[in-house]
Structure formats: structure tokens, C-alpha cells
Design a protein around this motif. Structure first.
Motif, PDB file in Angstrom:
ATOM      1  N   ASN A   1    -110.803  68.793 -20.355  1.00 19.28           N
ATOM      2  CA  ASN A   1    -111.535  67.635 -20.846  1.00 19.28           C
ATOM      3  C   ASN A   1    -110.690  66.736 -21.735  1.00 19.28           C
ATOM      4  OD1 ASN A   1    -114.136  68.220 -19.653  1.00 19.28           O
ATOM      5  ND2 ASN A   1    -114.295  69.902 -21.112  1.00 19.28           N
ATOM      6  N   HIS A   2    -109.398  66.925 -21.758  1.00 23.17           N
ATOM      7  CA  HIS A   2    -108.502  66.057 -22.513  1.00 23.17           C
ATOM      8  C   HIS A   2    -108.496  64.668 -21.866  1.00 23.17           C
ATOM      9  CE1 HIS A   2    -104.735  64.420 -24.109  1.00 23.17           C
ATOM     10  NE2 HIS A   2    -104.851  65.316 -25.070  1.00 23.17           N
ATOM     11  N   PRO A   3    -108.411  63.594 -22.660  1.00 19.90           N
ATOM     12  CA  PRO A   3    -108.434  62.237 -22.100  1.00 19.90           C
ATOM     13  C   PRO A   3    -107.390  61.987 -21.019  1.00 19.90           C
ATOM     14  CG  PRO A   3    -108.730  62.139 -24.467  1.00 19.90           C
ATOM     15  CD  PRO A   3    -108.433  63.572 -24.138  1.00 19.90           C
ATOM     16  N   PHE A   4    -106.314  62.764 -21.038  1.00 22.27           N
ATOM     17  CA  PHE A   4    -105.293  62.619 -20.002  1.00 22.27           C
ATOM     18  C   PHE A   4    -105.894  62.829 -18.615  1.00 22.27           C
ATOM     19  CE2 PHE A   4    -102.026  64.422 -17.217  1.00 22.27           C
ATOM     20  CZ  PHE A   4    -101.029  63.456 -17.313  1.00 22.27           C
ATOM     21  N   PHE A   5    -106.923  63.662 -18.529  1.00 21.72           N
ATOM     22  CA  PHE A   5    -107.535  63.983 -17.244  1.00 21.72           C
ATOM     23  C   PHE A   5    -108.796  63.163 -16.965  1.00 21.72           C
ATOM     24  CE2 PHE A   5    -105.326  67.834 -18.744  1.00 21.72           C
ATOM     25  CZ  PHE A   5    -104.443  68.026 -17.685  1.00 21.72           C
ATOM     26  N   TRP A   6    -109.158  62.281 -17.866  1.00 21.80           N
ATOM     27  CA  TRP A   6    -110.337  61.462 -17.649  1.00 21.80           C
ATOM     28  C   TRP A   6    -110.080  60.392 -16.591  1.00 21.80           C
ATOM     29  CZ3 TRP A   6    -112.286  60.043 -23.276  1.00 21.80           C
ATOM     30  CH2 TRP A   6    -112.748  61.212 -23.902  1.00 21.80           C
ATOM     31  N   SER A   7    -111.117  60.042 -15.895  1.00 16.28           N
ATOM     32  CA  SER A   7    -111.024  58.942 -14.928  1.00 16.28           C
ATOM     33  C   SER A   7    -110.945  57.623 -15.691  1.00 16.28           C
ATOM     34  CB  SER A   7    -112.256  58.935 -14.023  1.00 16.28           C
ATOM     35  OG  SER A   7    -113.416  58.585 -14.773  1.00 16.28           O
ATOM     36  N   PRO A   8    -110.445  56.570 -15.046  1.00 11.07           N
ATOM     37  CA  PRO A   8    -110.414  55.256 -15.713  1.00 11.07           C
ATOM     38  C   PRO A   8    -111.792  54.811 -16.201  1.00 11.07           C
ATOM     39  CG  PRO A   8    -109.045  55.210 -13.760  1.00 11.07           C
ATOM     40  CD  PRO A   8    -109.772  56.524 -13.734  1.00 11.07           C
ATOM     41  N   PHE A   9    -112.808  55.084 -15.391  1.00 11.39           N
ATOM     42  CA  PHE A   9    -114.178  54.707 -15.776  1.00 11.39           C
ATOM     43  C   PHE A   9    -114.589  55.410 -17.065  1.00 11.39           C
ATOM     44  CE2 PHE A   9    -118.730  55.737 -15.744  1.00 11.39           C
ATOM     45  CZ  PHE A   9    -119.278  54.448 -15.752  1.00 11.39           C
ATOM     46  N   LYS A  10    -114.274  56.704 -17.180  1.00 10.47           N
ATOM     47  CA  LYS A  10    -114.659  57.468 -18.369  1.00 10.47           C
ATOM     48  C   LYS A  10    -113.889  56.995 -19.592  1.00 10.47           C
ATOM     49  CE  LYS A  10    -115.329  62.223 -19.991  1.00 10.47           C
ATOM     50  NZ  LYS A  10    -115.241  63.663 -19.644  1.00 10.47           N
ATOM     51  N   ARG A  11    -112.608  56.690 -19.431  1.00 11.75           N
ATOM     52  CA  ARG A  11    -111.810  56.207 -20.559  1.00 11.75           C
ATOM     53  C   ARG A  11    -112.361  54.878 -21.080  1.00 11.75           C
ATOM     54  NH1 ARG A  11    -107.510  57.352 -17.050  1.00 11.75           N
ATOM     55  NH2 ARG A  11    -106.687  55.215 -17.142  1.00 11.75           N
ATOM     56  N   LEU A  12    -112.676  53.985 -20.164  1.00 13.69           N
ATOM     57  CA  LEU A  12    -113.196  52.686 -20.559  1.00 13.69           C
ATOM     58  C   LEU A  12    -114.575  52.819 -21.206  1.00 13.69           C
ATOM     59  CD1 LEU A  12    -112.890  49.629 -20.611  1.00 13.69           C
ATOM     60  CD2 LEU A  12    -113.823  49.558 -18.282  1.00 13.69           C
ATOM     61  N   THR A  13    -115.418  53.649 -20.632  1.00 15.01           N
ATOM     62  CA  THR A  13    -116.759  53.855 -21.190  1.00 15.01           C
ATOM     63  C   THR A  13    -116.694  54.448 -22.590  1.00 15.01           C
ATOM     64  OG1 THR A  13    -117.639  54.224 -18.961  1.00 15.01           O
ATOM     65  CG2 THR A  13    -119.006  54.935 -20.798  1.00 15.01           C
ATOM     66  N   PHE A  14    -115.762  55.372 -22.791  1.00 17.64           N
ATOM     67  CA  PHE A  14    -115.591  55.979 -24.113  1.00 17.64           C
ATOM     68  C   PHE A  14    -115.221  54.930 -25.158  1.00 17.64           C
ATOM     69  CE2 PHE A  14    -112.400  57.743 -27.133  1.00 17.64           C
ATOM     70  CZ  PHE A  14    -113.265  58.496 -27.908  1.00 17.64           C
ATOM     71  N   LEU A  15    -114.281  54.063 -24.843  1.00 25.39           N
ATOM     72  CA  LEU A  15    -113.876  53.016 -25.783  1.00 25.39           C
ATOM     73  C   LEU A  15    -115.035  52.075 -26.085  1.00 25.39           C
ATOM     74  CD1 LEU A  15    -110.308  52.131 -24.414  1.00 25.39           C
ATOM     75  CD2 LEU A  15    -110.884  53.556 -26.390  1.00 25.39           C
ATOM     76  N   CYS A  16    -115.803  51.749 -25.068  1.00 20.89           N
ATOM     77  CA  CYS A  16    -116.959  50.864 -25.264  1.00 20.89           C
ATOM     78  C   CYS A  16    -118.039  51.538 -26.100  1.00 20.89           C
ATOM     79  CB  CYS A  16    -117.533  50.436 -23.914  1.00 20.89           C
ATOM     80  SG  CYS A  16    -116.446  49.357 -22.933  1.00 20.89           S
TER      81      CYS A  16
ATOM     82  N   PHE B   1    -101.750  48.429 -25.562  1.00 19.87           N
ATOM     83  CA  PHE B   1    -102.187  49.273 -26.688  1.00 19.87           C
ATOM     84  C   PHE B   1    -102.139  50.740 -26.254  1.00 19.87           C
ATOM     85  CE2 PHE B   1    -104.931  45.359 -26.988  1.00 19.87           C
ATOM     86  CZ  PHE B   1    -104.194  44.746 -27.999  1.00 19.87           C
ATOM     87  N   PRO B   2    -100.938  51.277 -26.038  1.00 13.24           N
ATOM     88  CA  PRO B   2    -100.816  52.624 -25.456  1.00 13.24           C
ATOM     89  C   PRO B   2    -101.346  53.759 -26.322  1.00 13.24           C
ATOM     90  CG  PRO B   2     -98.680  51.821 -26.215  1.00 13.24           C
ATOM     91  CD  PRO B   2     -99.619  50.657 -26.290  1.00 13.24           C
ATOM     92  N   PHE B   3    -101.471  53.551 -27.637  1.00 15.66           N
ATOM     93  CA  PHE B   3    -101.942  54.610 -28.529  1.00 15.66           C
ATOM     94  C   PHE B   3    -103.431  54.513 -28.839  1.00 15.66           C
ATOM     95  CE2 PHE B   3     -97.426  54.035 -30.012  1.00 15.66           C
ATOM     96  CZ  PHE B   3     -96.941  55.197 -29.414  1.00 15.66           C
ATOM     97  N   LEU B   4    -104.093  53.475 -28.353  1.00 12.26           N
ATOM     98  CA  LEU B   4    -105.474  53.221 -28.749  1.00 12.26           C
ATOM     99  C   LEU B   4    -106.431  54.336 -28.335  1.00 12.26           C
ATOM    100  CD1 LEU B   4    -107.527  51.281 -30.025  1.00 12.26           C
ATOM    101  CD2 LEU B   4    -107.742  50.160 -27.787  1.00 12.26           C
ATOM    102  N   LEU B   5    -106.368  54.760 -27.092  1.00 12.99           N
ATOM    103  CA  LEU B   5    -107.302  55.772 -26.589  1.00 12.99           C
ATOM    104  C   LEU B   5    -107.193  57.069 -27.379  1.00 12.99           C
ATOM    105  CD1 LEU B   5    -109.383  56.775 -24.502  1.00 12.99           C
ATOM    106  CD2 LEU B   5    -107.444  57.423 -23.039  1.00 12.99           C
ATOM    107  N   MET B   6    -105.974  57.588 -27.547  1.00 11.15           N
ATOM    108  CA  MET B   6    -105.816  58.861 -28.246  1.00 11.15           C
ATOM    109  C   MET B   6    -106.147  58.733 -29.734  1.00 11.15           C
ATOM    110  SD  MET B   6    -105.341  61.086 -26.063  1.00 11.15           S
ATOM    111  CE  MET B   6    -105.223  62.371 -27.312  1.00 11.15           C
ATOM    112  N   HIS B   7    -105.870  57.592 -30.301  1.00 10.48           N
ATOM    113  CA  HIS B   7    -106.249  57.354 -31.693  1.00 10.48           C
ATOM    114  C   HIS B   7    -107.764  57.471 -31.845  1.00 10.48           C
ATOM    115  CE1 HIS B   7    -106.494  55.511 -35.670  1.00 10.48           C
ATOM    116  NE2 HIS B   7    -107.318  54.601 -35.178  1.00 10.48           N
ATOM    117  N   CYS B   8    -108.500  56.861 -30.932  1.00 14.50           N
ATOM    118  CA  CYS B   8    -109.965  56.902 -30.976  1.00 14.50           C
ATOM    119  C   CYS B   8    -110.479  58.317 -30.719  1.00 14.50           C
ATOM    120  CB  CYS B   8    -110.547  55.932 -29.945  1.00 14.50           C
ATOM    121  SG  CYS B   8    -110.221  54.192 -30.317  1.00 14.50           S
TER     122      CYS B   8
END
Length: 217
Positions: free
Chosen positions: A1-16, A115-122
Motif C-alpha cells: 500500500n505504499h504510494p509507489f504502488f498506487w495507481s495515478p487515479f489513487k495518487r491524484l485522489t489522495f492529494l485532492c 513537484f517530485p516530493f509533494l506526494l511523499m511529503h503529504c
């Protein structure tokens, strides 16, 4: 369940979803969903810089500035940008779609490239500061650190007055210690009712770079 394995849709939804949470926090004093708005701004200069709007494609920048104002030194406002452009993707101009993204997945790829660090920072912010039963934690199956912290650990943190949690980026990666920097008269200073550091008119014009000496912790 690490973000590295998330789909693009899941990554975007998480940020939103996280952006939505940060927006509601401003108006809520006591809630199980409360997330200290300052924690998302830790190491902001390393995550988004002090002028993230200068990284945007001119067409996207013009589209962004047309509808509302953003604080280009704030992680929260950067997330707001991602959320708004995702929710209103169909309203983007053909120029933006032709040069940046023809769909939401490409839009995410574009934001991740600048913003390559944004997802993992969040992700780390949620992991370190949300409770085990929080809706964001359960929805994205985040291994919350608070649930793994013993009572004695919490007492040590309180007694020492320091936070021993792991920073999303090391000092060597950031180039400076873990700090929160808020500029005077910025939207972050206004939202969080703090004075912040003074930034001269020339510095605003020059778009002060990442090597900032003044810090407001």
C-alpha cells in the motif's frame, strides 16, 4: 500500500482529499478530522520552493491566476492548485491540454514532474499526524505512526519539547533543518494568524530562491 504502488487515479485522489481536509480545517476548531495546518508546511521550500508558480507552464499559470489568488510559497496552496485543476479539468484551455495534459493522468504526471516530493511529503504528514481511525488513514490504508507510539514515547516528546517523528526528507536532501517558513502578508500568514517573516518588495519581484536564511519556526 505504499504510494509507489498506487495507481495515478489513487495518487491524484489522495492529494485532492488532503487538500479538502486542509481547507475545512481553517473553519473547524474541534473535530476528529482536525489536522494542524502548519505541519503540511514543514520543509515547504524543499517541497515546492518559494515561488512554485514560476515552475508552471505559462498557459496554466494564466489559467490559474484568472480565477483566484494563490500563495506560491505554500504547500497547502499548491495542493489547492492540483485539486482545482483536477476538478475543473474540462475547463482548461486547449493550449494547456495540448501542451501539458490531455487527461487527468497526464495532469498528475505533469505536477509530479515539477513537484517530485509533494506526494511523499503529504503521505508522511498523514502518517505522522493523523489518528488510526481517521478517514484519510483508513481510505488509503496509511500505517499511522501515532497508533504505534507508546504512552511513554509521547511523554518523552512532551517533556523534551521536541518532536522525534521522522521528517519526510533528510537534512541533506533538504539542504536545511526541518523548518516552517511563512512570509509576512502571505495567505498562509493570514490564514494561520501569524506575522511571518518580512519579505521586501525586491525579493517578491526577484522570486527569492530556495536558499533562504531567515526562518520562522
Amino acid at each position: 500500500n505504499h504510494p509507489f504502488f498506487w495507481s495515478p487515479f489513487k495518487r491524484l485522489t489522495f492529494l485532492c482529499d488532503l487538500s479538502d481536509r486542509l481547507e475545512t480545517n481553517v473553519d473547524i476548531d474541534t473535530s476528529a478530522k482536525k489536522l494542524d495546518p502548519f505541519v503540511i508546511e514543514r520543509n515547504a521550500t524543499s517541497i515546492v520552493g518559494t515561488a512554485w508558480d514560476t515552475k508552471l507552464h505559462p498557459g496554466l499559470f494564466n489559467n490559474v491566476s484568472k480565477f483566484r489568488s494563490y500563495d506560491p510559497s505554500s504547500v497547502r496552496d499548491c495542493l489547492r492548485l492540483v485539486r482545482n485543476k483536477s476538478h475543473h479539468f474540462d475547463e482548461l484551455s486547449n493550449e494547456v491540454k495540448d501542451n501539458i495534459a490531455s487527461d487527468k493522468e497526464e495532469l498528475l504526471n505533469y505536477f509530479e514532474s515539477i513537484f517530485p516530493f509533494l506526494l511523499m511529503h503529504c503521505y508522511h504528514t498523514c502518517r505522522e499526524h493523523l489518528n488510526l481511525d481517521d478517514t484519510l488513514v483508513t481510505k488509503y490504508d496509511i500505517p499511522c505512526k501515532i497508533s504505534m507510539t507508546t504512552v511513554e514515547d509521547k511523554r518523552n516528546v512532551e517533556d523534551n519539547g521536541t518532536d522525534k517523528t521522522i521528517s519526510p526528507l533528510t537534512d541533506s536532501q533538504c539542504g536545511q533543518p526541518d523548518v516552517l517558513l511563512v512570509w509576512e502578508n502571505s495567505s498562509a500568514a493570514s490564514s494561520y494568524n501569524c506575522r511571518g517573516w518580512m519579505r521586501s518588495e525586491n525579493e517578491w519581484i526577484r522570486r527569492t530562491g530556495i536558499n533562504v536564511k531567515k526562518r520562522n519556526i
